[in-house]
Design a protein around this motif. Structure first.
Motif, PDB file in Angstrom:
ATOM      1  N   LYS A  75     111.268 -79.464  -6.252  1.00 24.95           N
ATOM      2  CA  LYS A  75     110.509 -78.212  -6.291  1.00 24.95           C
ATOM      3  C   LYS A  75     110.175 -77.890  -7.736  1.00 24.95           C
ATOM      4  O   LYS A  75     110.974 -78.146  -8.638  1.00 24.95           O
ATOM      5  CB  LYS A  75     111.330 -77.090  -5.668  1.00 24.95           C
ATOM      6  CG  LYS A  75     111.512 -77.263  -4.184  1.00 24.95           C
ATOM      7  CD  LYS A  75     112.171 -76.061  -3.563  1.00 24.95           C
ATOM      8  CE  LYS A  75     112.274 -76.289  -2.077  1.00 24.95           C
ATOM      9  NZ  LYS A  75     112.542 -75.080  -1.339  1.00 24.95           N
ATOM     10  N   PRO A  76     108.989 -77.318  -7.984  1.00 25.76           N
ATOM     11  CA  PRO A  76     108.622 -76.990  -9.363  1.00 25.76           C
ATOM     12  C   PRO A  76     109.508 -75.882  -9.927  1.00 25.76           C
ATOM     13  O   PRO A  76     109.962 -74.999  -9.207  1.00 25.76           O
ATOM     14  CB  PRO A  76     107.173 -76.532  -9.258  1.00 25.76           C
ATOM     15  CG  PRO A  76     106.945 -76.222  -7.834  1.00 25.76           C
ATOM     16  CD  PRO A  76     107.946 -77.002  -7.038  1.00 25.76           C
ATOM     17  N   THR A  77     109.727 -75.944 -11.220  1.00 26.21           N
ATOM     18  CA  THR A  77     110.521 -74.916 -11.897  1.00 26.21           C
ATOM     19  C   THR A  77     109.639 -73.679 -12.115  1.00 26.21           C
ATOM     20  O   THR A  77     108.404 -73.770 -12.078  1.00 26.21           O
ATOM     21  CB  THR A  77     111.029 -75.420 -13.264  1.00 26.21           C
ATOM     22  OG1 THR A  77     109.886 -75.638 -14.105  1.00 26.21           O
ATOM     23  CG2 THR A  77     111.831 -76.694 -13.114  1.00 26.21           C
ATOM     24  N   PRO A  78     110.253 -72.529 -12.377  1.00 20.68           N
ATOM     25  CA  PRO A  78     109.450 -71.335 -12.668  1.00 20.68           C
ATOM     26  C   PRO A  78     108.522 -71.545 -13.881  1.00 20.68           C
ATOM     27  O   PRO A  78     107.394 -71.036 -13.889  1.00 20.68           O
ATOM     28  CB  PRO A  78     110.497 -70.256 -12.948  1.00 20.68           C
ATOM     29  CG  PRO A  78     111.692 -70.687 -12.159  1.00 20.68           C
ATOM     30  CD  PRO A  78     111.678 -72.185 -12.227  1.00 20.68           C
ATOM     31  N   LEU A  79     108.980 -72.300 -14.884  1.00 17.45           N
ATOM     32  CA  LEU A  79     108.134 -72.556 -16.058  1.00 17.45           C
ATOM     33  C   LEU A  79     106.908 -73.391 -15.677  1.00 17.45           C
ATOM     34  O   LEU A  79     105.804 -73.149 -16.167  1.00 17.45           O
ATOM     35  CB  LEU A  79     108.934 -73.259 -17.159  1.00 17.45           C
ATOM     36  CG  LEU A  79     108.173 -73.602 -18.434  1.00 17.45           C
ATOM     37  CD1 LEU A  79     107.558 -72.359 -19.070  1.00 17.45           C
ATOM     38  CD2 LEU A  79     109.068 -74.322 -19.420  1.00 17.45           C
ATOM     39  N   GLN A  80     107.084 -74.364 -14.786  1.00 16.76           N
ATOM     40  CA  GLN A  80     105.949 -75.187 -14.357  1.00 16.76           C
ATOM     41  C   GLN A  80     104.902 -74.351 -13.625  1.00 16.76           C
ATOM     42  O   GLN A  80     103.709 -74.484 -13.881  1.00 16.76           O
ATOM     43  CB  GLN A  80     106.424 -76.322 -13.447  1.00 16.76           C
ATOM     44  CG  GLN A  80     107.121 -77.444 -14.190  1.00 16.76           C
ATOM     45  CD  GLN A  80     107.619 -78.501 -13.239  1.00 16.76           C
ATOM     46  OE1 GLN A  80     108.435 -78.213 -12.369  1.00 16.76           O
ATOM     47  NE2 GLN A  80     107.135 -79.720 -13.410  1.00 16.76           N
ATOM     48  N   THR A  81     105.350 -73.491 -12.714  1.00 18.77           N
ATOM     49  CA  THR A  81     104.384 -72.680 -11.966  1.00 18.77           C
ATOM     50  C   THR A  81     103.763 -71.593 -12.843  1.00 18.77           C
ATOM     51  O   THR A  81     102.589 -71.271 -12.691  1.00 18.77           O
ATOM     52  CB  THR A  81     105.034 -72.043 -10.717  1.00 18.77           C
ATOM     53  OG1 THR A  81     106.196 -71.318 -11.100  1.00 18.77           O
ATOM     54  CG2 THR A  81     105.396 -73.097  -9.694  1.00 18.77           C
ATOM     55  N   ALA A  82     104.537 -71.045 -13.800  1.00 22.54           N
ATOM     56  CA  ALA A  82     103.994 -70.021 -14.698  1.00 22.54           C
ATOM     57  C   ALA A  82     102.965 -70.625 -15.650  1.00 22.54           C
ATOM     58  O   ALA A  82     102.015 -69.945 -16.060  1.00 22.54           O
ATOM     59  CB  ALA A  82     105.127 -69.368 -15.486  1.00 22.54           C
ATOM     60  N   PHE A  88      94.544 -73.044 -18.247  1.00 17.12           N
ATOM     61  CA  PHE A  88      95.090 -74.388 -18.403  1.00 17.12           C
ATOM     62  C   PHE A  88      94.201 -75.397 -17.658  1.00 17.12           C
ATOM     63  O   PHE A  88      93.839 -76.446 -18.199  1.00 17.12           O
ATOM     64  CB  PHE A  88      96.530 -74.436 -17.870  1.00 17.12           C
ATOM     65  CG  PHE A  88      97.195 -75.766 -18.042  1.00 17.12           C
ATOM     66  CD1 PHE A  88      97.781 -76.112 -19.246  1.00 17.12           C
ATOM     67  CD2 PHE A  88      97.245 -76.688 -17.004  1.00 17.12           C
ATOM     68  CE1 PHE A  88      98.399 -77.340 -19.420  1.00 17.12           C
ATOM     69  CE2 PHE A  88      97.858 -77.918 -17.164  1.00 17.12           C
ATOM     70  CZ  PHE A  88      98.439 -78.244 -18.376  1.00 17.12           C
ATOM     71  N   LEU A  89      93.845 -75.069 -16.418  1.00 17.13           N
ATOM     72  CA  LEU A  89      93.006 -75.969 -15.623  1.00 17.13           C
ATOM     73  C   LEU A  89      91.640 -76.190 -16.261  1.00 17.13           C
ATOM     74  O   LEU A  89      91.139 -77.315 -16.301  1.00 17.13           O
ATOM     75  CB  LEU A  89      92.829 -75.422 -14.206  1.00 17.13           C
ATOM     76  CG  LEU A  89      94.061 -75.455 -13.324  1.00 17.13           C
ATOM     77  CD1 LEU A  89      93.776 -74.773 -11.996  1.00 17.13           C
ATOM     78  CD2 LEU A  89      94.519 -76.872 -13.102  1.00 17.13           C
ATOM     79  N   GLU A  90      91.033 -75.133 -16.756  1.00 17.77           N
ATOM     80  CA  GLU A  90      89.712 -75.254 -17.393  1.00 17.77           C
ATOM     81  C   GLU A  90      89.793 -76.141 -18.631  1.00 17.77           C
ATOM     82  O   GLU A  90      88.919 -76.979 -18.861  1.00 17.77           O
ATOM     83  CB  GLU A  90      89.165 -73.873 -17.751  1.00 17.77           C
ATOM     84  CG  GLU A  90      87.808 -73.905 -18.426  1.00 17.77           C
ATOM     85  CD  GLU A  90      86.732 -74.586 -17.601  1.00 17.77           C
ATOM     86  OE1 GLU A  90      85.845 -75.228 -18.205  1.00 17.77           O
ATOM     87  OE2 GLU A  90      86.764 -74.494 -16.367  1.00 17.77           O
ATOM     88  N   ALA A  91      90.856 -75.978 -19.417  1.00 18.18           N
ATOM     89  CA  ALA A  91      91.008 -76.809 -20.618  1.00 18.18           C
ATOM     90  C   ALA A  91      91.183 -78.279 -20.251  1.00 18.18           C
ATOM     91  O   ALA A  91      90.611 -79.167 -20.895  1.00 18.18           O
ATOM     92  CB  ALA A  91      92.201 -76.315 -21.438  1.00 18.18           C
ATOM     93  N   PRO A 110     103.609 -78.558 -20.507  1.00 22.10           N
ATOM     94  CA  PRO A 110     102.528 -79.542 -20.289  1.00 22.10           C
ATOM     95  C   PRO A 110     102.554 -80.153 -18.882  1.00 22.10           C
ATOM     96  O   PRO A 110     101.549 -80.644 -18.411  1.00 22.10           O
ATOM     97  CB  PRO A 110     102.795 -80.601 -21.348  1.00 22.10           C
ATOM     98  CG  PRO A 110     104.216 -80.461 -21.714  1.00 22.10           C
ATOM     99  CD  PRO A 110     104.560 -79.018 -21.498  1.00 22.10           C
ATOM    100  N   ASN A 111     103.692 -80.088 -18.204  1.00 20.39           N
ATOM    101  CA  ASN A 111     103.802 -80.635 -16.852  1.00 20.39           C
ATOM    102  C   ASN A 111     103.739 -79.492 -15.844  1.00 20.39           C
ATOM    103  O   ASN A 111     104.598 -79.318 -15.010  1.00 20.39           O
ATOM    104  CB  ASN A 111     105.106 -81.427 -16.699  1.00 20.39           C
ATOM    105  CG  ASN A 111     105.170 -82.180 -15.393  1.00 20.39           C
ATOM    106  OD1 ASN A 111     104.168 -82.371 -14.732  1.00 20.39           O
ATOM    107  ND2 ASN A 111     106.350 -82.592 -15.021  1.00 20.39           N
ATOM    108  N   SER A 112     102.690 -78.713 -15.937  1.00 20.59           N
ATOM    109  CA  SER A 112     102.572 -77.570 -15.053  1.00 20.59           C
ATOM    110  C   SER A 112     102.078 -78.006 -13.679  1.00 20.59           C
ATOM    111  O   SER A 112     101.493 -79.066 -13.524  1.00 20.59           O
ATOM    112  CB  SER A 112     101.590 -76.550 -15.639  1.00 20.59           C
ATOM    113  OG  SER A 112     100.302 -77.107 -15.692  1.00 20.59           O
ATOM    114  N   CYS A 113     102.361 -77.184 -12.683  1.00 15.71           N
ATOM    115  CA  CYS A 113     101.891 -77.471 -11.327  1.00 15.71           C
ATOM    116  C   CYS A 113     101.909 -76.191 -10.509  1.00 15.71           C
ATOM    117  O   CYS A 113     102.543 -75.210 -10.869  1.00 15.71           O
ATOM    118  CB  CYS A 113     102.749 -78.548 -10.659  1.00 15.71           C
ATOM    119  SG  CYS A 113     104.471 -78.109 -10.487  1.00 15.71           S
ATOM    120  N   ASN A 114     101.199 -76.236  -9.380  1.00 13.12           N
ATOM    121  CA  ASN A 114     101.212 -75.060  -8.503  1.00 13.12           C
ATOM    122  C   ASN A 114     102.477 -75.094  -7.639  1.00 13.12           C
ATOM    123  O   ASN A 114     103.264 -76.018  -7.701  1.00 13.12           O
ATOM    124  CB  ASN A 114      99.925 -74.980  -7.683  1.00 13.12           C
ATOM    125  CG  ASN A 114      99.739 -76.166  -6.771  1.00 13.12           C
ATOM    126  OD1 ASN A 114     100.678 -76.894  -6.461  1.00 13.12           O
ATOM    127  ND2 ASN A 114      98.505 -76.385  -6.352  1.00 13.12           N
TER     128      ASN A 114
END
Length: 116
Positions: A75-82, A88-91, A110-114
């Motif tokens: 499961k993604p961490t709170p930092l990843q989802t935040a 971020f997506l536009e960049a 840098p390893n962000s996710c929904n």
């Protein structure tokens, strides 16, 4: 009597032209498969088991893990989802390196996710 031995043309594919001449195929000649190298149909072995035996014979380990216990399903961490958001997506989508550097320097991951 023919000067060429029969075995010299074995395995080569020839076709006939409309006027009856034989012409050699342009396809490369393929070496025959050794039947002894093929797995026996009498002692059926599952493909994964056969592949594992090849890996073991070459010195590799064949340890397996259940897919739900691998990092892929964490499961993604709170930092990843935040860190995941429209800026971020536009960049990323526009390949804006300067904007990405600013985002990362601001502390986003840098390893962000929904959440899905």
């Amino acid at each position: 009597s023919r000067s060429r031995s029969r075995s010299s043309s074995r395995g080569r594919k020839h076709s006939k032209t409309p006027d009856g001449r034989r012409e050699k195929s342009l396809l490369p000649e393929i070496a025959p498969i050794r039947v002894s190298a093929m797995p026996s149909t009498k002692n059926h072995v599952a493909p994964q088991t056969y592949f594992d035996s090849i890996l073991k014979s070459r010195g590799y380990t064949v340890t397996t893990y259940p897919s739900l216990q691998t990092g892929y399903y964490n499961k993604p961490t709170p930092l990843q989802t935040a860190s995941y958001g429209p800026k971020f997506l536009e960049a990323v989508r526009s390949n804006d390196v300067a904007a990405l550097q600013d985002i990362l320097e601001a502390g986003l991951f840098p390893n962000s996710c929904n959440k899905y």
